[in-house]
Design a protein around this motif. Structure first.
Motif, short mmCIF file in Angstrom:
data_model
loop_
_atom_site.label_atom_id
_atom_site.label_comp_id
_atom_site.label_asym_id
_atom_site.label_seq_id
_atom_site.Cartn_x
_atom_site.Cartn_y
_atom_site.Cartn_z
N PHE A 37 -17.23 -32.90 -0.36
CA PHE A 37 -17.14 -34.29 -0.84
C PHE A 37 -16.01 -34.43 -1.85
O PHE A 37 -16.01 -33.75 -2.88
CB PHE A 37 -18.46 -34.71 -1.50
N LYS A 38 -15.07 -35.32 -1.56
CA LYS A 38 -14.05 -35.69 -2.54
C LYS A 38 -14.52 -37.00 -3.16
O LYS A 38 -14.55 -38.04 -2.50
CB LYS A 38 -12.69 -35.88 -1.85
N ILE A 39 -14.95 -36.92 -4.42
CA ILE A 39 -15.64 -38.05 -5.06
C ILE A 39 -14.69 -38.76 -6.03
O ILE A 39 -14.16 -38.14 -6.94
CB ILE A 39 -16.90 -37.54 -5.80
N PHE A 40 -14.49 -40.05 -5.79
CA PHE A 40 -13.55 -40.83 -6.60
C PHE A 40 -14.30 -41.79 -7.51
O PHE A 40 -15.11 -42.60 -7.03
CB PHE A 40 -12.60 -41.63 -5.69
N GLY A 41 -14.07 -41.68 -8.82
CA GLY A 41 -14.75 -42.57 -9.76
C GLY A 41 -14.74 -42.05 -11.18
O GLY A 41 -14.00 -41.12 -11.53
N ASP A 42 -15.58 -42.64 -12.00
CA ASP A 42 -15.64 -42.34 -13.42
C ASP A 42 -16.38 -41.02 -13.69
O ASP A 42 -17.60 -40.94 -13.56
CB ASP A 42 -16.34 -43.49 -14.15
N GLU A 43 -15.60 -40.02 -14.07
CA GLU A 43 -16.12 -38.66 -14.29
C GLU A 43 -17.28 -38.63 -15.29
O GLU A 43 -18.26 -37.92 -15.10
CB GLU A 43 -14.97 -37.78 -14.81
N GLU A 44 -17.15 -39.44 -16.36
CA GLU A 44 -18.19 -39.44 -17.40
C GLU A 44 -19.55 -39.85 -16.86
O GLU A 44 -20.59 -39.40 -17.32
CB GLU A 44 -17.78 -40.40 -18.54
N LYS A 45 -19.53 -40.74 -15.87
CA LYS A 45 -20.79 -41.21 -15.27
C LYS A 45 -21.26 -40.28 -14.14
O LYS A 45 -22.45 -40.13 -13.91
CB LYS A 45 -20.61 -42.63 -14.72
N ILE A 46 -20.30 -39.67 -13.45
CA ILE A 46 -20.63 -38.88 -12.24
C ILE A 46 -21.12 -37.47 -12.60
O ILE A 46 -22.12 -37.00 -12.04
CB ILE A 46 -19.41 -38.79 -11.30
N VAL A 47 -20.45 -36.82 -13.53
CA VAL A 47 -20.77 -35.42 -13.85
C VAL A 47 -22.24 -35.20 -14.23
O VAL A 47 -22.90 -34.32 -13.67
CB VAL A 47 -19.81 -34.85 -14.94
N PRO A 48 -22.81 -36.03 -15.13
CA PRO A 48 -24.22 -35.81 -15.49
C PRO A 48 -25.18 -35.95 -14.30
O PRO A 48 -26.23 -35.31 -14.27
CB PRO A 48 -24.51 -36.90 -16.53
N LEU A 49 -24.81 -36.78 -13.33
CA LEU A 49 -25.68 -37.00 -12.15
C LEU A 49 -25.61 -35.82 -11.17
O LEU A 49 -26.56 -35.55 -10.45
CB LEU A 49 -25.26 -38.29 -11.42
N LEU A 50 -24.45 -35.15 -11.16
CA LEU A 50 -24.22 -34.08 -10.16
C LEU A 50 -24.55 -32.69 -10.68
O LEU A 50 -24.86 -31.79 -9.91
CB LEU A 50 -22.76 -34.10 -9.75
N GLN A 51 -24.42 -32.51 -12.00
CA GLN A 51 -24.52 -31.18 -12.59
C GLN A 51 -25.72 -30.38 -12.09
O GLN A 51 -26.85 -30.87 -12.10
CB GLN A 51 -24.58 -31.30 -14.12
N LYS A 52 -25.43 -29.17 -11.63
CA LYS A 52 -26.45 -28.21 -11.19
C LYS A 52 -27.22 -28.64 -9.93
O LYS A 52 -28.12 -27.96 -9.48
CB LYS A 52 -27.43 -27.88 -12.32
#
Length: 333
Positions: A37-52
């Motif tokens: 997945f190449k995910i385009f968007g706001d890293e600050e919002k995406i990282v916490p949702l994806l982590q681990k």
């Protein structure tokens, strides 16, 4: 990594994004381990949702804060610049960094930005918006659903070829039956363009599909025709009518089942049949309209769907790429 499908995902489009998009990716990843997945968007919002939740080998985040708004006109969406999550996602397909792109964002803007960035397939004049509909036997591909209000017989012929190619890339073992949506099944019915298209399709023998003649609106769900061809005005009205009817039926069923004591008892007795029926009409299962005619496929997820619906649109992406849709259209056209 070489055999992995790369999906460019606009993470910021549609209601409740990026949460529903990321949750959809997490759900999809459980059953598809061959997608990057190449995910385009706001890293600050995406990282916490994806982590681990997913191994880092299966995704990368391309950071941007700029987004196309749902309230933008198609032109306003395009004018927001080349660093919106939608533009960057489409551009990655143009640059061959991804195989396919999906967005739950603004439909008009998606079509305009896709047209600005991607070339048309040779000999196709107009791209079409297509989608999957349930029928009594399996699924039908319906197109056009609103990208082209007026169509020539050449456009409708292209739609038939593209729709049949889409169907065989999704269902490789079946040879589709193509039908022209019309106000009657007799040859004399309809306007001049429909009649002309009928004649061309009837005379043209194809190895890729069978032409089944006209189909009326009340037979769309019969399952005898797998590819239903129409101009965008008629197709869009038919789609909205079918969606509205399905919603009406499920809502009325809910009311009947939760109303009186007799209703509650009978619903308990029929609960598995009713659940099967409800599942069959669940719009999330058919989420993922496909913009075809461009040299890369663009998938539009419904803006109002939830993460399950978004996961299903990722499934559609997966099947389209594995089924070599673009190659099939180029061969058949």
């Amino acid at each position: 990594m070489s055999d992995m499908i790369k999906i460019a995902v606009d993470a910021m489009g549609g209601d409740n994004s990026p949460k529903k998009v990321i949750d959809g990716i997490i759900l999809n990843h459980k059953s598809n381990k061959d997608i990057f997945f190449k995910i385009f968007g706001d890293e600050e919002k995406i990282v916490p949702l994806l982590q681990k939740k997913i191994d880092k080998n299966f995704y990368e985040i391309i950071h941007t804060k700029n987004v196309v708004k749902s309230t933008d006109s198609p032109l306003e969406g395009a004018k927001r610049g080349k660093d919106t999550s939608m533009w960057l996602a489409i551009n990655s397909v143009k640059n061959k960094e991804a195989d396919i792109v999906v967005s739950a964002g603004n439909t008009g803007a998606l079509l305009v930005i896709a047209k600005l960035n991607l070339k048309m397939i040779e000999n196709i004049d107009k791209p079409a918006l297509s989608a999957l509909w349930p029928n009594k036997k399996n699924m039908s591909v319906v197109l056009d659903l609103g990208a082209n209000i007026e169509c020539s017989s050449k456009n409708l012929l292209d739609f038939a070829i593209m729709g049949a190619s889409l169907y065989t890339s999704l269902y490789p073992d079946d040879k589709p039956n193509v039908g022209l949506l019309n106000i009657g099944s007799e040859e004399l019915k309809g306007n001049e363009i429909i009649k002309e298209t009928y004649k061309i399709l009837n005379d043209k023998k194809s190895d890729n599909y069978n032409f089944d003649g006209y189909i009326e609106g009340n037979h769309l769900m019969d399952g005898n025709v797998n590819v239903i061809v129409s101009d965008g005005f008629t197709g869009n009205v038919a789609l909205k009518t079918a969606e509205g009817t399905a919603n009406f039926i499920t809502e009325e069923l809910k009311k009947a089942m939760t109303g009186s004591l007799i209703g509650k008892i009978s619903s308990l007795l029929n609960i598995s049949s009713l659940n099967k029926f409800k599942k069959r009409l669940d719009p999330r299962l058919y989420n993922g309209a496909i913009f075809i005619g461009l040299d890369s496929p663009v998938v539009k997820s419904h803006g109002g769907t939830d993460f399950i619906g978004f996961s299903n649109s990722l499934d559609v992406c997966h099947r389209i790429v594995r089924g070599n849709l673009i190659k099939k259209i180029k061969q058949n056209i």
